[in-house]
Design an enzyme around this catalytic site. Sequence first.
Site, mmCIF file in Angstrom:
data_model
loop_
_atom_site.group_PDB
_atom_site.id
_atom_site.type_symbol
_atom_site.label_atom_id
_atom_site.label_comp_id
_atom_site.label_asym_id
_atom_site.label_seq_id
_atom_site.Cartn_x
_atom_site.Cartn_y
_atom_site.Cartn_z
ATOM 1 N N ASN A 181 0.893 -1.093 0.096
ATOM 2 C CA ASN A 181 0.001 0.006 -0.086
ATOM 3 C C ASN A 181 0.700 1.105 -0.010
ATOM 4 O O ASN A 181 1.592 1.557 1.080
ATOM 5 C CB ASN A 181 -0.950 -0.027 1.266
ATOM 6 C CG ASN A 181 -1.844 1.038 1.266
ATOM 7 O OD1 ASN A 181 -1.545 2.292 1.052
ATOM 8 N ND2 ASN A 181 -3.053 0.903 1.687
ATOM 9 N N GLU A 218 -4.075 1.797 -2.816
ATOM 10 C CA GLU A 218 -3.895 3.105 -2.656
ATOM 11 C C GLU A 218 -3.222 3.868 -3.864
ATOM 12 O O GLU A 218 -2.462 4.680 -3.156
ATOM 13 C CB GLU A 218 -3.577 3.593 -1.159
ATOM 14 C CG GLU A 218 -5.018 3.331 -0.303
ATOM 15 C CD GLU A 218 -4.694 4.238 0.957
ATOM 16 O OE1 GLU A 218 -5.531 5.322 0.981
ATOM 17 O OE2 GLU A 218 -4.021 3.865 1.827
ATOM 18 N N ASP A 271 -4.057 -4.811 1.272
ATOM 19 C CA ASP A 271 -4.436 -4.189 2.576
ATOM 20 C C ASP A 271 -5.589 -4.697 2.778
ATOM 21 O O ASP A 271 -6.792 -4.108 2.476
ATOM 22 C CB ASP A 271 -4.156 -2.780 2.301
ATOM 23 C CG ASP A 271 -4.485 -2.006 3.813
ATOM 24 O OD1 ASP A 271 -5.065 -2.601 4.722
ATOM 25 O OD2 ASP A 271 -4.541 -0.614 3.422
ATOM 26 N N ASN A 305 -7.170 -4.271 6.042
ATOM 27 C CA ASN A 305 -7.551 -3.700 6.899
ATOM 28 C C ASN A 305 -8.360 -4.433 8.020
ATOM 29 O O ASN A 305 -9.405 -4.096 8.560
ATOM 30 C CB ASN A 305 -8.589 -2.506 6.328
ATOM 31 C CG ASN A 305 -7.996 -1.155 5.930
ATOM 32 O OD1 ASN A 305 -7.213 -0.573 6.806
ATOM 33 N ND2 ASN A 305 -8.388 -0.776 4.789
ATOM 34 N N ASP A 342 -1.798 -6.185 6.420
ATOM 35 C CA ASP A 342 -1.438 -6.491 5.053
ATOM 36 C C ASP A 342 -0.963 -7.873 5.069
ATOM 37 O O ASP A 342 -0.081 -8.363 5.467
ATOM 38 C CB ASP A 342 -0.153 -5.490 4.412
ATOM 39 C CG ASP A 342 -0.479 -3.988 4.725
ATOM 40 O OD1 ASP A 342 -0.634 -3.866 3.724
ATOM 41 O OD2 ASP A 342 -0.305 -3.454 5.625
ATOM 42 N N ASP A 361 2.650 4.528 4.848
ATOM 43 C CA ASP A 361 2.481 4.288 6.291
ATOM 44 C C ASP A 361 2.253 2.864 6.279
ATOM 45 O O ASP A 361 2.320 2.154 7.500
ATOM 46 C CB ASP A 361 1.215 4.809 6.892
ATOM 47 C CG ASP A 361 -0.031 5.194 5.776
ATOM 48 O OD1 ASP A 361 0.130 4.502 4.662
ATOM 49 O OD2 ASP A 361 -1.181 5.398 6.344
ATOM 50 N N HIS A 362 2.306 2.303 5.325
ATOM 51 C CA HIS A 362 2.438 0.687 5.080
ATOM 52 C C HIS A 362 3.882 0.442 4.536
ATOM 53 O O HIS A 362 4.547 1.050 4.064
ATOM 54 C CB HIS A 362 1.529 0.027 4.046
ATOM 55 C CG HIS A 362 0.109 0.086 4.705
ATOM 56 N ND1 HIS A 362 -0.649 -0.712 4.939
ATOM 57 C CD2 HIS A 362 -0.649 1.299 4.767
ATOM 58 C CE1 HIS A 362 -1.937 -0.384 5.128
ATOM 59 N NE2 HIS A 362 -1.929 1.012 4.987
#
Length: 259
Positions: A7, A34, A149, A151, A220, A249-250
């Site tokens: 991501n 993303e 991802d 989530n 992930d 941020d991943h």
Amino acid sequence: MQVATFNINGIKARINAFPEWLREAAPDVVVLQEIKSIDANFPRELFEDMGYIVETHGQKSFNGVAILSKLPLEDVTRGLPGDDDDEQARWIEATVMGEVPVRVCGLYLPNGNPAPGPKYDYKLAWMARLEARARDLMAAEEPALMAGDYNIIPQDEDAARPEAWHKDALALPASRAAFRRILNLGFTEAFRARHQGAGHYSFWDYQAGAWQRNDGIRIDHVLMTPDCADLMRDCRIDAAVRGGEKPSDHVPVIVDLAA
């Protein structure tokens, strides 16, 4: 065949950092989440010059997924089946033609917050559609994986501070149960097949020094059919990339397949 999921939190924001990682890590296939770009604006020439075939399923400013592959791709499809009215770009899949063909599905599962509410309802409905697609992949009895991802924080050990997430859509009982239903179809979760215990994370918030304190979560994941799991040699999280310049941020999760 090395398959990575990453991501990148915006291709425009990561236009230098992501290609730098790609040159160093050199995965054969990478599924992206993303990308936050419509298809026409994705810098495909940059990656084509690096030897990658580029397939995208983009959306302006939000969401967006892609597959980059050094190997030929066949039967590329976009959009998770089950809801013709769903306009969010969260699913792409293709068959990667390595020594052993592997069906690679890239996904960006909805966050679902705030929960309860319409966004959480959408998350659970999307996961029900994901389960249906997973059943079809399992029924085909061929090597296939679903990477991205999710989530989803599958268990408390997948968070540095699990108590902080118990009321979050990523860790609510219904979210975890939906994830387990997919796993229980016979899928292998690649990372947990090789690594056990706490302290393994793939996401750290930008706020409050989460990276510096290792206040992370593992969201992930790579889920593999039995035929694909038989090909797995290793799986790892490339956490070092989080310390680079303008990081996402991943961080990537990489699976090594004998394919």
